[in-house]
Structures are given as structure tokens and as C-alpha cells.
Design a protein around this motif. Structure first.
Motif, PDB file in Angstrom:
ATOM      1  N   PHE A 127      61.248  16.649  56.293  1.00 29.07           N
ATOM      2  CA  PHE A 127      62.341  16.769  57.485  1.00 29.07           C
ATOM      3  C   PHE A 127      62.684  18.157  58.645  1.00 29.07           C
ATOM      4  O   PHE A 127      62.777  17.248  59.691  1.00 29.07           O
ATOM      5  N   ASP A 128      61.619  18.929  58.468  1.00 24.22           N
ATOM      6  CA  ASP A 128      62.024  19.940  58.926  1.00 24.22           C
ATOM      7  C   ASP A 128      60.994  20.194  60.157  1.00 24.22           C
ATOM      8  O   ASP A 128      61.035  20.842  61.508  1.00 24.22           O
ATOM      9  N   ARG A 129      59.912  19.670  60.071  1.00 24.66           N
ATOM     10  CA  ARG A 129      58.909  19.970  61.091  1.00 24.66           C
ATOM     11  C   ARG A 129      58.969  18.730  61.817  1.00 24.66           C
ATOM     12  O   ARG A 129      58.465  18.729  62.954  1.00 24.66           O
ATOM     13  N   VAL A 130      59.246  17.348  60.647  1.00 20.20           N
ATOM     14  CA  VAL A 130      59.792  16.073  62.108  1.00 20.20           C
ATOM     15  C   VAL A 130      61.159  16.666  63.024  1.00 20.20           C
ATOM     16  O   VAL A 130      60.903  15.811  64.112  1.00 20.20           O
ATOM     17  N   LYS A 131      61.561  17.361  63.137  1.00 20.67           N
ATOM     18  CA  LYS A 131      62.787  17.187  63.378  1.00 20.67           C
ATOM     19  C   LYS A 131      62.429  18.304  64.661  1.00 20.67           C
ATOM     20  O   LYS A 131      62.758  18.322  65.735  1.00 20.67           O
ATOM     21  N   HIS A 132      61.399  19.010  64.435  1.00 21.90           N
ATOM     22  CA  HIS A 132      60.617  20.375  65.670  1.00 21.90           C
ATOM     23  C   HIS A 132      59.774  19.009  66.306  1.00 21.90           C
ATOM     24  O   HIS A 132      60.096  19.924  67.312  1.00 21.90           O
ATOM     25  N   TRP A 133      59.229  18.804  66.085  1.00 17.09           N
ATOM     26  CA  TRP A 133      58.678  17.749  66.699  1.00 17.09           C
ATOM     27  C   TRP A 133      59.373  16.515  67.671  1.00 17.09           C
ATOM     28  O   TRP A 133      58.821  17.262  68.488  1.00 17.09           O
TER      29      TRP A 133
END
Length: 133
Positions: A88-94
Motif C-alpha cells: 500500500f505505501d509504495r502504491v500510494k507513493h507512485w
């Protein structure tokens, strides 16, 4: 030359919005929005398995990726569940950085409550011939 470099460094905060506005107006969307969140196919024939990746839109589907974000298995298991794993964290970052998800990835992220559940994509109308109306 060093004075110009220092001037640029000191005014980047003020010019940043102007430069990004110029970039948006001069570059077409396909050149500006290069990173896509998409599926990368693995598995064997008639039994696919996908990775959710952040990749440059110009790279091939199964080519290299910038980052692996999760997995998606479209075949249900014995409990009739399709298994999806997402960082979730990396998807939100991208997404914050400006990566555009493909339709299928947007649907998966909508089911995970990361994106709105009903994300609409606008398709261009086909071009009409000059003589026909």
C-alpha cells in the motif's frame, strides 16, 4: 557559470510551478506521464500469474520494472478467492508522484480502497473521414 548555478538553486522554489506549467503545456501527455502502474505476466499457458509493477510506459509489458508493488492471481483458489497482495505505501507513493494506473490495475486498486471504486477512463471518439458526415 557558478553564479548562474547559484541563482538557479536559489530560485527553484519560485520557478518550479512555472516550469511545471510550461512542461504540461508543451509536452503531450504521453511524453509527460511516463510511469504506469501495470500488470506484468508470469506463469504458464492458460495459467497466468501477474505482478503489479511501476514501469516506464515505453518499456515492453514483461520487460524490466522500476519497482515491484504486488501480485495478482486471477484464478480463484479452493475457497473461490482471487489472491491479491499489494504494498500500500509504495502504491500510494507512485500515485502521488504521478504514475497512471492501467484500467485493470485501477480496478484492482479500487477493490483495495486505494483509488475510487469507479474510475472512469475517457476514450477518444474515432476520427471521421473528411468527405463522410
Amino acid at each position: 557559470m557558478s553564479r548562474l548555478g547559484n541563482l538557479w538553486r536559489s530560485t527553484t522554489g519560485q520557478l518550479g510551478a512555472t516550469v511545471s506549467g510550461l512542461l504540461k503545456s508543451t509536452c503531450p501527455g504521453t511524453q509527460r506521464d511516463m510511469v504506469r502502474l501495470r500488470l506484468q505476466r508470469f506463469g504458464v499457458r492458460n495459467n497466468p500469474f501477474y505482478r503489479i509493477v511501476a514501469a516506464d510506459s515505453r518499456w515492453p509489458r514483461d520487460g524490466k520494472a522500476l519497482e515491484y508493488l504486488g501480485t495478482y492471481n486471477p484464478h480463484p483458489n479452493k475457497h473461490n478467492e482471487k489472491i491479491i497482495t499489494i504494498n500500500f505505501d509504495r502504491v500510494k507513493h507512485w500515485l502521488v508522484v504521478g504514475a497512471q494506473p492501467t484500467e485493470r490495475v485501477a480496478k484492482i486498486l479500487g477493490g483495495a480502497n486505494i483509488l475510487p471504486a469507479k474510475l472512469e477512463f475517457r476514450q477518444r471518439a474515432p476520427k471521421k473521414a473528411k468527405g463522410a458526415e
